[in-house]
Design an enzyme around this catalytic site. Structure first.
Site, PDB file in Angstrom:
ATOM      1  CG  HIS A 270      50.356  40.750  42.166  1.00  0.00           C
ATOM      2  ND1 HIS A 270      51.014  41.766  41.540  1.00  0.00           N
ATOM      3  CD2 HIS A 270      49.090  40.795  41.712  1.00  0.00           C
ATOM      4  CE1 HIS A 270      50.189  42.412  40.741  1.00  0.00           C
ATOM      5  NE2 HIS A 270      49.000  41.845  40.837  1.00  0.00           N
TER       6      HIS A 270
ATOM      7  CE  LYS B  88      48.838  41.157  56.459  1.00  0.00           C
ATOM      8  NZ  LYS B  88      48.925  40.072  55.495  1.00  0.00           N
TER       9      LYS B  88
ATOM     10  CE1 TYR C 108      51.854  43.841  51.076  1.00  0.00           C
ATOM     11  CE2 TYR C 108      51.219  41.893  49.837  1.00  0.00           C
ATOM     12  CZ  TYR C 108      51.220  43.263  50.000  1.00  0.00           C
ATOM     13  OH  TYR C 108      50.577  44.060  49.076  1.00  0.00           O
TER      14      TYR C 108
HETATM   15  P1  FAD Z   1      32.076  45.568  56.402  1.00  0.00           P
HETATM   16  O1  FAD Z   1      32.595  45.314  55.044  1.00  0.00           O
HETATM   17  O2  FAD Z   1      32.130  46.956  56.934  1.00  0.00           O
HETATM   18  O3  FAD Z   1      30.583  45.044  56.417  1.00  0.00           O
HETATM   19  C1  FAD Z   1      29.688  45.353  57.457  1.00  0.00           C
HETATM   20  C2  FAD Z   1      28.284  45.393  56.910  1.00  0.00           C
HETATM   21  O4  FAD Z   1      27.367  45.601  57.965  1.00  0.00           O
HETATM   22  C3  FAD Z   1      28.085  46.536  55.937  1.00  0.00           C
HETATM   23  O5  FAD Z   1      27.535  46.058  54.730  1.00  0.00           O
HETATM   24  C4  FAD Z   1      27.155  47.486  56.674  1.00  0.00           C
HETATM   25  O6  FAD Z   1      26.330  48.207  55.785  1.00  0.00           O
HETATM   26  C5  FAD Z   1      26.390  46.534  57.554  1.00  0.00           C
HETATM   27  N1  FAD Z   1      25.795  47.131  58.746  1.00  0.00           N
HETATM   28  C6  FAD Z   1      26.332  48.077  59.559  1.00  0.00           C
HETATM   29  N2  FAD Z   1      25.496  48.367  60.558  1.00  0.00           N
HETATM   30  C7  FAD Z   1      24.402  47.583  60.391  1.00  0.00           C
HETATM   31  C8  FAD Z   1      23.192  47.445  61.116  1.00  0.00           C
HETATM   32  N3  FAD Z   1      22.962  48.155  62.212  1.00  0.00           N
HETATM   33  N4  FAD Z   1      22.267  46.557  60.657  1.00  0.00           N
HETATM   34  C9  FAD Z   1      22.504  45.819  59.546  1.00  0.00           C
HETATM   35  N5  FAD Z   1      23.653  45.916  58.825  1.00  0.00           N
HETATM   36  C10 FAD Z   1      24.589  46.787  59.252  1.00  0.00           C
HETATM   37  N6  FAD Z   1      41.109  46.878  53.718  1.00  0.00           N
HETATM   38  C11 FAD Z   1      42.163  46.509  53.005  1.00  0.00           C
HETATM   39  O7  FAD Z   1      42.704  45.436  53.276  1.00  0.00           O
HETATM   40  N7  FAD Z   1      42.614  47.335  51.982  1.00  0.00           N
HETATM   41  C12 FAD Z   1      41.977  48.514  51.649  1.00  0.00           C
HETATM   42  O8  FAD Z   1      42.378  49.206  50.728  1.00  0.00           O
HETATM   43  C13 FAD Z   1      40.859  48.899  52.387  1.00  0.00           C
HETATM   44  N8  FAD Z   1      40.193  50.052  52.116  1.00  0.00           N
HETATM   45  C14 FAD Z   1      39.085  50.376  52.878  1.00  0.00           C
HETATM   46  C15 FAD Z   1      38.380  51.563  52.621  1.00  0.00           C
HETATM   47  C16 FAD Z   1      37.280  51.929  53.420  1.00  0.00           C
HETATM   48  C17 FAD Z   1      36.521  53.208  53.117  1.00  0.00           C
HETATM   49  C18 FAD Z   1      36.892  51.098  54.491  1.00  0.00           C
HETATM   50  C19 FAD Z   1      35.710  51.479  55.384  1.00  0.00           C
HETATM   51  C20 FAD Z   1      37.591  49.909  54.729  1.00  0.00           C
HETATM   52  C21 FAD Z   1      38.690  49.547  53.935  1.00  0.00           C
HETATM   53  N9  FAD Z   1      39.401  48.361  54.158  1.00  0.00           N
HETATM   54  C22 FAD Z   1      40.462  48.032  53.429  1.00  0.00           C
HETATM   55  C23 FAD Z   1      39.020  47.436  55.160  1.00  0.00           C
HETATM   56  C24 FAD Z   1      38.176  46.305  54.600  1.00  0.00           C
HETATM   57  O9  FAD Z   1      37.396  46.746  53.531  1.00  0.00           O
HETATM   58  C25 FAD Z   1      37.362  45.800  55.764  1.00  0.00           C
HETATM   59  O10 FAD Z   1      38.266  45.276  56.715  1.00  0.00           O
HETATM   60  C26 FAD Z   1      36.316  44.778  55.385  1.00  0.00           C
HETATM   61  O11 FAD Z   1      35.278  45.365  54.654  1.00  0.00           O
HETATM   62  C27 FAD Z   1      35.749  44.122  56.659  1.00  0.00           C
HETATM   63  O12 FAD Z   1      34.644  43.327  56.344  1.00  0.00           O
HETATM   64  P2  FAD Z   1      33.442  43.207  57.365  1.00  0.00           P
HETATM   65  O13 FAD Z   1      32.495  42.271  56.711  1.00  0.00           O
HETATM   66  O14 FAD Z   1      33.972  42.904  58.709  1.00  0.00           O
HETATM   67  O15 FAD Z   1      32.821  44.665  57.481  1.00  0.00           O
HETATM   68  C1  DHB Z   2      45.194  47.374  47.973  1.00  0.00           C
HETATM   69  C2  DHB Z   2      44.962  48.038  49.138  1.00  0.00           C
HETATM   70  C3  DHB Z   2      45.915  48.035  50.129  1.00  0.00           C
HETATM   71  O1  DHB Z   2      45.694  48.663  51.286  1.00  0.00           O
HETATM   72  C4  DHB Z   2      47.120  47.384  49.961  1.00  0.00           C
HETATM   73  O2  DHB Z   2      48.041  47.428  50.942  1.00  0.00           O
HETATM   74  C5  DHB Z   2      47.337  46.694  48.799  1.00  0.00           C
HETATM   75  C6  DHB Z   2      46.373  46.691  47.798  1.00  0.00           C
HETATM   76  C7  DHB Z   2      44.175  47.409  46.900  1.00  0.00           C
HETATM   77  O3  DHB Z   2      43.147  48.075  47.083  1.00  0.00           O
HETATM   78  O4  DHB Z   2      44.407  46.799  45.844  1.00  0.00           O
END
Ligand code: FAD
Ligand code: DHB
Length: 391
Positions: free
Chosen positions: A72, A297, A384
């Site tokens: 995009h 982000k 962005y």
């Molecule tokens: P996570 O993806 O949370 O991974 C952490 C992992 O650790 C998980 O698999 C969990 O099961 C595991 N874990 C937890 N505790 C333990 C333990 N004690 N022992 C072993 N494993 C464990 N970001 C965006 O940019 N846009 C979005 O639209 C967006 N929507 C989101 C919707 C939701 C519901 C959530 C929760 C987050 C969203 N985010 C979004 C944020 C984005 O998805 C996260 O920033 C991203 O997943 C971060 O990655 P991570 O690997 O740090 O954490």
């Molecule tokens: C998506 C999620 C977001 O929070 C955003 O700002 C843009 C795109 C997505 O899930 O595609």
């Protein structure tokens, strides 16, 4: 048992870190308390910054991303019945963003770790850490088969998300925390219908925020501002589509509807904890910081953290502790920039329950400025697409 780096969590941060360490000849063990299928199906983010895409290409992880990702070159901002396009390519000297779902990144990473013979254990329980202030920290957990294991490590990476055990393992008093909850949440849906738009639409409407994004040419993803205490049962399909039709309406434009196959409500908060390190424990991604999703982000920050961490761990294991000492500060500069940008996008586009008419006019003035001044539009586009650029 023994590994060089023990990694807690098989989200994007933990999986990418273990891959980046393998590229540096460092072995690791990833432990995850959920099942593989749960991790691969968890609907979350979808938008990759320019630098994140380049990073995945450099790490030889972009085969499917390059084939299936949707590039995009801008976004639409909609408010007061007008829809304005911001052209990121023009504003930033050619930078773009790419839609490629977090579910697909996680699938690609898991497949690659397993193909490379990486140690990856799902469905573990009672993960714990000890000896963090020594140079031989211990990661312990109960494996899926019920056997308790203790793994001696050179370092442990806490990539276990916001609710994990890593951040609370740092002694109270050593962490400084900044925390803000927002008085609204997002109801996110995925629907079997081609996107009604070529670029993402971020929309401020008197009823509340709406976002039209997508997953594939056949699948749309949309988000709706709702109350933080809203129950998903209160939102049958026809109520969801009616809200999107009202909020996104524009003369001459049609929002196509289709079967909804995924829905969830996500609370919104800004949270930063510092430092992102205690002894030989390093926090990365959501374990250390959370942003509200407006601006996409969270996933990009998690991947940026582990890029810095892979280099820091490589040096640490060679006996040079300086990059590890600088890890937290190196990450937190980017984290605070993204924290400000996400807060700014969120508060510009959402309608707070206690918002007064003055707040509304200030939001509209900011939106008019961003869509009429090249300087203001460039600032949004630069943030962005990712600032500072990762690659
Ligand atoms: P996570 O993806 O949370 O991974 C952490 C992992 O650790 C998980 O698999 C969990 O099961 C595991 N874990 C937890 N505790 C333990 C333990 N004690 N022992 C072993 N494993 C464990 N970001 C965006 O940019 N846009 C979005 O639209 C967006 N929507 C989101 C919707 C939701 C519901 C959530 C929760 C987050 C969203 N985010 C979004 C944020 C984005 O998805 C996260 O920033 C991203 O997943 C971060 O990655 P991570 O690997 O740090 O954490
Ligand atoms: C998506 C999620 C977001 O929070 C955003 O700002 C843009 C795109 C997505 O899930 O595609």
């Amino acid at each position: 048992m023994r590994t060089q780096v023990g990694i807690i969590g098989a989200g994007p941060a933990g999986l990418l870190l273990s891959h980046l360490l393998t590229l540096r000849g460092i072995d690791s063990l990833v432990v995850e308390d959920r099942s593989r299928s749960y991790c691969e199906a968890r609907q979350r983010a979808g938008l990759l910054e320019d630098g994140t895409v380049k990073l995945l290409r450099e790490a030889d992880l972009a085969q499917r991303l390059d084939a299936e990702g949707l590039e995009h070159g801008g976004i639409y901002l909609q408010f007061a019945g007008e829809r304005h396009h911001l052209d990121f390519r023009d504003l930033t000297g050619g930078r773009t963003v790419t839609i490629y779902a977090q579910t697909e990144i996680v699938k690609d990473l898991i497949a690659r770790r397993l193909a490379d013979g990486g140690a990856l254990e799902f469905e573990v329980a009672d993960t714990a850490v000890a000896g963090l202030d020594t140079d031989r920290p211990v990661l312990s957990y109960t494996a899926a088969g019920g056997e308790r294991r203790e793994v001696a490590c050179d370092a442990i990476a806490g990539c276990d998300g916001f609710h994990g055990i890593s951040r609370p393992a740092i002694p109270a008093g050593l962490l400084r925390v900044w925390d803000r909850a927002y008085p609204y949440a997002w109801l996110g849906i995925t629907a079997e219908v081609p996107p009604s738009t070529d670029e993402l639409i971020y929309d401020r409407h008197p009823e509340g925020f709406a976002l039209h994004t997508m997953r594939t040419p056949q699948v749309s993803r949309l988000y709706l501002q709702v109350r933080p205490d809203e129950r998903i049962e209160e939102w049958p399909d026809d109520r969801i589509w009616a809200a999107f039709q009202r909020r996104l309406a524009l003369p001459g434009w049609e929002l196509k509807e289709g079967p909804i196959f995924d829905r969830a409500i996500t609370p919104m908060r800004s949270f930063v904890s510092s430092p992102m390190r205690y002894g030989r424990l390093f926090l990365a991604g959501d374990a250390a910081h959370i942003v509200p999703p407006t601006g996409a982000k969270g996933l990009n920050l998690a991947m940026a953290d582990v890029t810095v961490l892979a280099d820091a761990l490589e040096a640490l294991l060679r006996g040079d502790s300086r990059p590890a000492d600088g890890y937290s500060d190196a990450c937190l500069g980017r984290v605070w920039r993204a924290t400000h940008f996400s807060w700014w996008m969120t508060t510009m586009l959402h309608v707070a329950p206690d918002a007064d008419p003055m707040t509304e006019e200030l939001q509209l003035s900011q939106l008019r400025y961003v869509t009429s001044s090249r300087a203001a539009a460039t600032s949004l586009a630069e943030n962005y697409t990712g600032y500072p650029p990762l690659r």
